[in-house]
Design a protein around this motif. Sequence first.
Motif, PDB file in Angstrom:
ATOM      1  N   GLY A 180      55.809  54.849  44.564  1.00  0.00           N
ATOM      2  CA  GLY A 180      56.585  53.727  44.068  1.00  0.00           C
ATOM      3  C   GLY A 180      56.224  52.402  44.705  1.00  0.00           C
ATOM      4  N   ALA A 181      55.577  52.444  45.883  1.00  0.00           N
ATOM      5  CA  ALA A 181      55.173  51.211  46.556  1.00  0.00           C
ATOM      6  C   ALA A 181      53.887  50.677  45.927  1.00  0.00           C
ATOM      7  CB  ALA A 181      54.962  51.456  48.042  1.00  0.00           C
ATOM      8  N   VAL A 182      53.811  49.366  45.787  1.00  0.00           N
ATOM      9  CA  VAL A 182      52.625  48.742  45.209  1.00  0.00           C
ATOM     10  C   VAL A 182      51.592  48.525  46.309  1.00  0.00           C
ATOM     11  CG1 VAL A 182      51.713  46.746  43.966  1.00  0.00           C
ATOM     12  CG2 VAL A 182      54.016  47.592  43.460  1.00  0.00           C
ATOM     13  N   ARG A 183      50.380  49.018  46.082  1.00  0.00           N
ATOM     14  CA  ARG A 183      49.263  48.793  46.992  1.00  0.00           C
ATOM     15  C   ARG A 183      48.314  47.784  46.354  1.00  0.00           C
ATOM     16  NH1 ARG A 183      50.552  51.422  51.847  1.00  0.00           N
ATOM     17  NH2 ARG A 183      51.066  53.613  51.480  1.00  0.00           N
ATOM     18  N   THR A 184      47.940  46.778  47.098  1.00  0.00           N
ATOM     19  CA  THR A 184      47.016  45.795  46.543  1.00  0.00           C
ATOM     20  C   THR A 184      45.634  46.423  46.386  1.00  0.00           C
ATOM     21  OG1 THR A 184      46.233  44.917  48.669  1.00  0.00           O
ATOM     22  CG2 THR A 184      48.267  43.970  47.752  1.00  0.00           C
ATOM     23  N   ARG A 185      44.825  45.797  45.538  1.00  0.00           N
ATOM     24  CA  ARG A 185      43.478  46.314  45.319  1.00  0.00           C
ATOM     25  C   ARG A 185      42.688  46.344  46.626  1.00  0.00           C
ATOM     26  NH1 ARG A 185      42.055  46.300  39.828  1.00  0.00           N
ATOM     27  NH2 ARG A 185      39.857  46.271  40.402  1.00  0.00           N
ATOM     28  N   LEU A 189      40.967  49.543  48.540  1.00  0.00           N
ATOM     29  CA  LEU A 189      39.534  49.590  48.833  1.00  0.00           C
ATOM     30  C   LEU A 189      39.292  49.776  50.326  1.00  0.00           C
ATOM     31  CD1 LEU A 189      38.312  46.754  46.441  1.00  0.00           C
ATOM     32  CD2 LEU A 189      37.766  49.187  46.231  1.00  0.00           C
ATOM     33  N   ASP A 190      40.076  49.093  51.154  1.00  0.00           N
ATOM     34  CA  ASP A 190      39.903  49.216  52.607  1.00  0.00           C
ATOM     35  C   ASP A 190      40.234  50.620  53.086  1.00  0.00           C
ATOM     36  OD1 ASP A 190      39.154  46.596  52.748  1.00  0.00           O
ATOM     37  OD2 ASP A 190      41.030  45.856  53.600  1.00  0.00           O
ATOM     38  N   ALA A 191      41.276  51.233  52.512  1.00  0.00           N
ATOM     39  CA  ALA A 191      41.736  52.535  52.989  1.00  0.00           C
ATOM     40  C   ALA A 191      40.921  53.690  52.421  1.00  0.00           C
ATOM     41  CB  ALA A 191      43.210  52.729  52.633  1.00  0.00           C
ATOM     42  N   GLY A 199      31.817  46.080  48.248  1.00  0.00           N
ATOM     43  CA  GLY A 199      31.061  46.597  47.113  1.00  0.00           C
ATOM     44  C   GLY A 199      31.712  46.199  45.784  1.00  0.00           C
ATOM     45  N   PRO A 200      31.231  46.789  44.687  1.00  0.00           N
ATOM     46  CA  PRO A 200      31.778  46.460  43.371  1.00  0.00           C
ATOM     47  C   PRO A 200      33.223  46.936  43.231  1.00  0.00           C
ATOM     48  CG  PRO A 200      30.267  48.318  43.222  1.00  0.00           C
ATOM     49  CD  PRO A 200      30.135  47.772  44.614  1.00  0.00           C
ATOM     50  N   THR A 201      34.134  46.029  42.890  1.00  0.00           N
ATOM     51  CA  THR A 201      35.542  46.407  42.745  1.00  0.00           C
ATOM     52  C   THR A 201      35.780  47.225  41.485  1.00  0.00           C
ATOM     53  OG1 THR A 201      36.040  44.319  41.607  1.00  0.00           O
ATOM     54  CG2 THR A 201      36.307  44.370  44.008  1.00  0.00           C
ATOM     55  N   LYS A 202      34.812  47.202  40.573  1.00  0.00           N
ATOM     56  CA  LYS A 202      34.958  47.985  39.345  1.00  0.00           C
ATOM     57  C   LYS A 202      35.108  49.465  39.642  1.00  0.00           C
ATOM     58  CE  LYS A 202      32.628  49.027  34.971  1.00  0.00           C
ATOM     59  NZ  LYS A 202      31.386  48.848  34.166  1.00  0.00           N
ATOM     60  N   THR A 203      34.560  49.924  40.765  1.00  0.00           N
ATOM     61  CA  THR A 203      34.651  51.346  41.091  1.00  0.00           C
ATOM     62  C   THR A 203      36.101  51.789  41.227  1.00  0.00           C
ATOM     63  OG1 THR A 203      33.779  53.081  42.521  1.00  0.00           O
ATOM     64  CG2 THR A 203      34.521  51.063  43.616  1.00  0.00           C
ATOM     65  N   LEU A 204      36.997  50.912  41.698  1.00  0.00           N
ATOM     66  CA  LEU A 204      38.409  51.262  41.802  1.00  0.00           C
ATOM     67  C   LEU A 204      38.985  51.522  40.416  1.00  0.00           C
ATOM     68  CD1 LEU A 204      41.109  51.648  43.172  1.00  0.00           C
ATOM     69  CD2 LEU A 204      41.351  49.160  43.319  1.00  0.00           C
TER      70      LEU A 204
END
Length: 252
Positions: A180-185, A189-191, A199-204
């Motif tokens: 339920g908690a919102v995690r930023t992009r 990516l960091d975690a 790297g490319p954020t598209k992978t997320l």
Amino acid sequence: MRLLLIEDDDRVAGPLMEGLSRYGFTVEHARTGADGLAAAETAMVLLDLELPDMDGIDVCRTLRLRSQVPIIMISARNDEVDRVLGLELGADDYLSKPFGVRELVARIRAVFRRAGPAAAEPGPVVPATEGLRPDPVAHAQRIGPLTIDRRGRRVHLHRSSVALAPKEFDLLAYLADDPGAVRTRQQILDAVWEPHYFGPTKTLDVHVAALRRKLGDAAWIDNIRGVGFRLAPPADAAAAGQAEENVREGDR
């Protein structure tokens, strides 16, 4: 710790094996994709993409179909498409040549930290009990009908197994840490990938789409526009999960 290096260029493989040995790693060397696929399983695979007999992407795909062994791709190919495709197919990291041994060792350790103890050592052997079928989701986190076993890196939905690539599991487990908690992009990516990921954020987005597809309902992972993502069971899934829990309680 034993690693498998799949690299055809001895000028690269030799110094790399020597350098890794100084950090306590034992490195098995395969010069072709076929030899790498035939090798005994090790704790991690370091995979070059430019192989004489087959593309490293195909080696990664084949490895991932049969094993959850962590894979770090190493290649002179630095195209974004190659990086995204490799990560989408299940590679845990992508390192572009040239690179130093210390950087590779840091990435190896980071991948093992993210994978957890299950990737570094075999799980306990549980003897079979005659006439008793163990519950595959016992002692796992439950979110509605979804269960996540971090120790065994297993996921079940409605008590049916869900096959996830390593990064898909890591992403799901991270979001499930606080349902339920919102995690930023960037937090994700960091975690899930590495601190200060560039790297490319598209992978997320690729991995989120894969998770939604495998969970059977896009509503499991909510996209908060301009912020990030959160994990929460859809309303009908939450009701189904409660019904399953009631059945379990009745069985007891």
